[in-house]
Design an enzyme around this catalytic site. Structure first.
Site, PDB file in Angstrom:
ATOM      1  N   ASP A  79       0.883  -1.164   0.000  1.00 39.58           N
ATOM      2  CA  ASP A  79       0.000   0.000   0.000  1.00 39.58           C
ATOM      3  C   ASP A  79       0.913   1.204   0.000  1.00 39.58           C
ATOM      4  O   ASP A  79       1.839   1.294   0.797  1.00 39.58           O
ATOM      5  CB  ASP A  79      -0.945   0.029   1.199  1.00 39.58           C
ATOM      6  CG  ASP A  79      -2.116   0.971   0.924  1.00 39.58           C
ATOM      7  OD1 ASP A  79      -2.727   0.857  -0.154  1.00 39.58           O
ATOM      8  OD2 ASP A  79      -2.415   1.837   1.760  1.00 39.58           O
ATOM      9  N   PHE A 166       4.675   6.032 -13.055  1.00 45.52           N
ATOM     10  CA  PHE A 166       3.219   6.059 -13.048  1.00 45.52           C
ATOM     11  C   PHE A 166       2.771   6.848 -11.829  1.00 45.52           C
ATOM     12  O   PHE A 166       3.590   7.329 -11.049  1.00 45.52           O
ATOM     13  CB  PHE A 166       2.654   4.624 -13.023  1.00 45.52           C
ATOM     14  CG  PHE A 166       2.986   3.859 -11.767  1.00 45.52           C
ATOM     15  CD1 PHE A 166       2.061   3.730 -10.747  1.00 45.52           C
ATOM     16  CD2 PHE A 166       4.242   3.284 -11.586  1.00 45.52           C
ATOM     17  CE1 PHE A 166       2.366   3.033  -9.580  1.00 45.52           C
ATOM     18  CE2 PHE A 166       4.555   2.581 -10.428  1.00 45.52           C
ATOM     19  CZ  PHE A 166       3.612   2.460  -9.420  1.00 45.52           C
TER      20      PHE A 166
END
Length: 208
Positions: A79, A166
């Site tokens: 995460d 990204f």
């Protein structure tokens, strides 16, 4: 149960369906030469978990348990996100869906720039940090998930730079290198990034 029993399982599930993350992890795992096959959860038809935790650690564990429960295999989850102190730590755990739709990088970047615009002062950098938390579970109900955390400090640019990476990479400026994260090669990024740092700790845990 040893904390490294998962190494004898043959397979480790990577609890992510994010193509950018998977590409980075594939490179990082290849460098580790693990005695297990690392399989992205999408190849096992595992959909994303519902991330309803309130921290990176909670969400990483939720994702790892979800993948492990469905696959019956050990799983590792990441995460991660960007935290901007002047925004009270936002986007934080909501980084991937900051603008509303999950994974819309362009919209998320646009919203971050818009939110920061009224807070910018001439000549003052806006500090930010990328955070990555990896959670490794031996099985779905593992009472002792292993946690590995990496933090990468930088600044937020006023406009995007670079074509690589990204997420928020085009807005993440590294003053000591004079480039954005999106102007780095994957190899160079992996050496110093939040994800690369967390993976180094993971590697050290295996060597113990």
């Amino acid at each position: 149960m040893s904390s490294q029993d998962w190494l004898s399982q043959g397979t480790l599930v990577l609890a992510s369906n994010n193509k950018g993350k998977i590409a980075e992890f594939e490179k990082l795992f290849a460098e580790l030469n693990l005695p297990v096959e690392v399989v992205a959860q999408g190849k096992l038809n595992i959909e994303d978990a519902i991330e309803d935790g309130l921290s990176f650690v909670e969400n990483a564990i939720i994702k790892a348990r979800h993948a492990s429960r469905i696959s019956g295999k050990p799983a590792i989850a990441d995460d991660s996100g960007i935290c901007v102190p002047v925004l009270g730590g936002a986007p934080g755990i909501y980084s991937a869906r900051y603008a509303g739709e999950h994974g819309d990088d362009a919209a998320n970047n646009t919203k971050l720039l818009a939110d920061l615009k009224p807070l910018r002062k001439d000549g003052e950098a806006i500090e930010a940090m990328f955070v990555c938390v990896l959670a490794l579970v031996q099985h779905a109900d593992d009472p002792l998930p292993q946690i590995f955390q990496g933090i990468w400090k930088g600044e937020v640019l006023e406009q995007a730079r670079g074509e690589n990476g990204f997420g928020y990479d085009p807005l993440f400026w590294l003053p000591e290198l004079n480039i954005s994260s999106a102007e780095m090669s994957k190899e160079d990024k992996n050496k110093i990034s939040h994800r690369g740092q967390a993976m180094k700790l993971f590697k050290q845990s295996i060597a113990q």
